[in-house]
Design a protein around this motif. Structure first.
Motif, short mmCIF file in Angstrom:
data_model
loop_
_atom_site.label_atom_id
_atom_site.label_comp_id
_atom_site.label_asym_id
_atom_site.label_seq_id
_atom_site.Cartn_x
_atom_site.Cartn_y
_atom_site.Cartn_z
N ARG A 240 42.60 -31.53 71.20
CA ARG A 240 42.58 -32.63 70.22
C ARG A 240 43.18 -33.89 70.85
O ARG A 240 42.72 -35.01 70.59
CB ARG A 240 43.33 -32.23 68.96
CG ARG A 240 42.69 -31.06 68.22
CD ARG A 240 43.18 -30.94 66.80
NE ARG A 240 42.78 -29.67 66.22
CZ ARG A 240 41.56 -29.39 65.77
NH1 ARG A 240 40.62 -30.31 65.85
NH2 ARG A 240 41.29 -28.21 65.26
N ALA B 66 39.11 -26.88 70.40
CA ALA B 66 40.32 -27.23 69.65
C ALA B 66 40.60 -26.22 68.54
O ALA B 66 41.75 -25.81 68.33
CB ALA B 66 40.18 -28.64 69.07
N ASP B 67 39.56 -25.81 67.83
CA ASP B 67 39.74 -24.83 66.75
C ASP B 67 40.21 -23.49 67.32
O ASP B 67 41.08 -22.83 66.73
CB ASP B 67 38.44 -24.65 65.99
CG ASP B 67 38.05 -25.89 65.20
OD1 ASP B 67 38.94 -26.69 64.87
OD2 ASP B 67 36.84 -26.07 64.93
N ASP B 68 39.65 -23.08 68.46
CA ASP B 68 40.05 -21.80 69.04
C ASP B 68 41.48 -21.85 69.56
O ASP B 68 42.21 -20.86 69.48
CB ASP B 68 39.09 -21.42 70.18
CG ASP B 68 37.69 -21.12 69.68
OD1 ASP B 68 37.55 -20.80 68.49
OD2 ASP B 68 36.74 -21.19 70.49
N GLU B 69 41.89 -23.00 70.10
CA GLU B 69 43.27 -23.12 70.59
C GLU B 69 44.28 -23.04 69.47
O GLU B 69 45.40 -22.54 69.66
CB GLU B 69 43.42 -24.44 71.35
CG GLU B 69 42.73 -24.45 72.70
CD GLU B 69 42.80 -25.80 73.38
OE1 GLU B 69 42.58 -25.84 74.61
OE2 GLU B 69 43.06 -26.81 72.70
N GLU B 70 43.90 -23.50 68.29
CA GLU B 70 44.82 -23.45 67.15
C GLU B 70 45.12 -22.01 66.72
O GLU B 70 46.10 -21.76 66.02
CB GLU B 70 44.25 -24.23 65.96
CG GLU B 70 44.18 -25.73 66.19
CD GLU B 70 45.54 -26.33 66.52
OE1 GLU B 70 46.53 -25.96 65.87
OE2 GLU B 70 45.60 -27.15 67.45
N ARG B 71 44.27 -21.06 67.14
CA ARG B 71 44.50 -19.66 66.78
C ARG B 71 45.43 -18.96 67.75
O ARG B 71 45.67 -17.77 67.63
CB ARG B 71 43.16 -18.91 66.73
CG ARG B 71 42.16 -19.49 65.72
CD ARG B 71 40.95 -18.58 65.57
NE ARG B 71 39.95 -19.17 64.72
CZ ARG B 71 38.86 -19.80 65.14
NH1 ARG B 71 38.62 -19.86 66.44
NH2 ARG B 71 37.99 -20.32 64.30
N ARG C 227 35.72 -30.16 70.79
CA ARG C 227 35.83 -29.91 69.34
C ARG C 227 35.79 -28.41 69.04
O ARG C 227 36.57 -27.92 68.21
CB ARG C 227 34.69 -30.63 68.59
CG ARG C 227 34.83 -32.15 68.60
CD ARG C 227 33.78 -32.80 67.69
NE ARG C 227 33.80 -34.24 67.88
CZ ARG C 227 32.95 -34.90 68.67
NH1 ARG C 227 31.99 -34.24 69.31
NH2 ARG C 227 33.03 -36.21 68.81
N ARG C 228 34.91 -27.68 69.72
CA ARG C 228 34.86 -26.23 69.52
C ARG C 228 36.11 -25.56 70.05
O ARG C 228 36.66 -24.65 69.42
CB ARG C 228 33.61 -25.65 70.19
CG ARG C 228 32.30 -26.07 69.57
CD ARG C 228 31.15 -25.20 70.05
NE ARG C 228 30.91 -25.33 71.47
CZ ARG C 228 30.04 -26.17 72.01
NH1 ARG C 228 29.35 -26.98 71.22
NH2 ARG C 228 29.85 -26.21 73.30
N SER D 10 31.53 -17.72 62.91
CA SER D 10 30.92 -17.82 64.23
C SER D 10 30.83 -16.45 64.86
O SER D 10 31.52 -15.51 64.45
CB SER D 10 31.73 -18.75 65.13
OG SER D 10 32.98 -18.15 65.44
N GLU E 221 34.19 -15.44 66.25
CA GLU E 221 35.07 -14.84 65.24
C GLU E 221 34.74 -13.37 65.04
O GLU E 221 35.64 -12.52 64.95
CB GLU E 221 34.91 -15.60 63.92
CG GLU E 221 35.76 -15.05 62.78
CD GLU E 221 35.53 -15.78 61.47
OE1 GLU E 221 35.64 -15.15 60.40
OE2 GLU E 221 35.21 -17.00 61.52
N ARG F 215 47.97 -25.25 72.41
CA ARG F 215 47.79 -25.80 71.06
C ARG F 215 47.79 -27.33 71.11
O ARG F 215 48.74 -27.94 71.59
CB ARG F 215 48.90 -25.32 70.13
CG ARG F 215 48.72 -23.89 69.63
CD ARG F 215 49.90 -23.50 68.76
NE ARG F 215 49.66 -22.23 68.09
CZ ARG F 215 49.14 -22.12 66.88
NH1 ARG F 215 48.80 -23.21 66.21
NH2 ARG F 215 48.96 -20.93 66.33
#
Length: 419
Positions: free
Chosen positions: A407, A389-394, A386-387, A261, A264, A403
């Protein structure tokens, strides 16, 4: 020389390209200088009405984009067979003129320009808009050193749908071949196509010229699709290995092999172009007002935030934090739409000032999703969550409360009855 277009008084030509002519103009109604981009359709015949409808649709879409790196679109329309956009006039120099004068830029400066562009793309892609014609002449450097990305939506308006005749000269694919992704040359454009174009621009910023320049259109198509990229180190010694690897990744032939992305890419470029350090939230009243709001007293907290914003000497990051607090108070008081509009405006400025991975940016994105749920726009909320959630996991800290929160809200949305 023409002098007017509707109410706009055209003063002098600023530039021209394959898609049209840009004029400096005065808008007497608002007393401001603007830029008017004219698209002059020649030889489209019966296809003109289709082009006009698509152009106006794309103009309405891009007019909703709100980001410090995107000039504001004020107006659009058609007159006497000419399509036009009226937008913020951006002072400064186009990046192609900077490169022509200075050659390859310092690593830090090149990475800073690319990082800003990546941040703009991350925002636009999040709104469902792909640029399609990213190149140095569409990037303006203002006197303050800011980067503005021009011409969102123009190439999209000219790109045909399946079964339609192409509207560009000689039936060419919209875009600029020297900076065009291989898949775009055969009529398939995806967000990763913008990343390829950004790779070409970053390569040129470092090497002083794009990766492929020789030959006519079809030779350039072939080179982008098949030829290995000339190694950067042969043209510009001293580029850090990690930055060279990023450029190579952006210039992968297949879209799926490029970075995942624009966000990223923006985060990766921070290693060579750190975002300007934002002032810490040092104003003592911010924490106090936040505590008041969280304790269930949004009305008095709102007045406190307004008083704080009216006081002199508030730093940029503090101003944004206070505006977020004001919007959340509005939301708690039932003014959901006003709160959403303000948070969307703040988010664009936060990304520019703090960077897309800043915790405050993640929090604002989450609050926007929550407000969308309250407004009954569950589908839009779910897409954003959804978008996010992935960024929070980082998040670097494993115990960061961000984190998993998106989700968790997505799971709650799934359990809610459909109305």
């Amino acid at each position: 020389m023409r002098r007017s277009l509707g109410r706009y008084e055209l003063t002098h030509e600023l530039g021209r390209g394959g898609m049209g002519v840009v004029w400096a103009a005065l808008d007497p109604a608002d007393g401001r200088e603007v830029a008017v981009k004219l698209l002059v359709p020649r030889g489209y015949g019966s296809e003109l009405s289709t082009l006009e409808r698509r152009f106006l649709r794309e103009a309405r879409l891009t007019a909703r984009l709100s980001h410090p790196g995107i000039p504001e679109v004020y107006d659009h329309g058609s007159q006497d067979g000419e399509l036009y956009l009226v937008m913020e006039r951006v002072p400064g120099r186009a990046l192609d003129a900077v490169i022509e004068e200075e050659g390859g830029l310092a690593v830090e400066r090149a990475a800073a320009v690319a990082r800003t562009v990546a941040d703009v793309l991350a925002y636009a892609h999040g709104q469902g808009v792909v640029h399609r014609d990213l190149k140095p002449s569409n990037l303006m450097i203002t006197p303050a050193g800011e980067v503005k990305v021009l011409d969102f939506g123009v190439a999209a308006a000219l790109e045909p749908r399946p079964g339609e005749t192409r509207f560009t000269a000689a039936n060419a694919t919209p875009g600029t071949v020297i900076y065009m992704a291989p898949e775009q040359a055969v009529g398939k454009t995806v967000p990763a196509s913008d990343l390829y174009s950004l790779g070409c621009v970053l390569y040129e910023l470092l090497a002083g010229k794009p990766p492929f320049t020789e030959g006519g259109l079809f030779m350039l198509y072939h080179q982008h699709a098949n030829d290995p990229v000339p190694p950067l180190e042969g043209l510009r010694p001293g580029v850090p290995p990690g930055l060279r690897k990023l450029v190579e990744g952006l210039l992968e032939k297949e879209p799926q092999n490029r970075p995942g992305s624009a966000a990223e890419v923006c985060a990766l470029l921070a290693a060579w172009a750190p975002a300007p350090a934002a002032a810490a939230l040092v104003h003592p009243r911010l924490a106090e007002i936040e505590a008041l709001r969280r304790s269930g007293h949004p009305a008095p907290a709102l007045e406190e935030y307004r008083d704080l914003l009216a006081a002199p000497g508030l730093g940029p990051a503090d101003v944004l934090a206070a505006r977020v607090g004001t919007a959340l108070c509005d939301g708690a008081l039932g003014r959901t739409r006003e709160a959403l509009d303000e948070l969307m405006s703040v988010l664009a400025e936060q990304r520019s000032l703090l960077g897309p991975a800043d915790p405050g940016v993640l929090d604002t994105r989450y609050e926007i999703a929550v407000l969308l749920v309250r407004a009954g726009e569950r589908r839009r909320a779910a897409e954003r969550l959804r978008r996010l959630a992935d960024d929070e996991e980082r998040a670097p800290a494993q115990d960061d409360p961000r984190r998993g929160r998106s989700r968790a809200l997505l799971r709650r949305l799934d359990r809610m009855p459909r109305t």
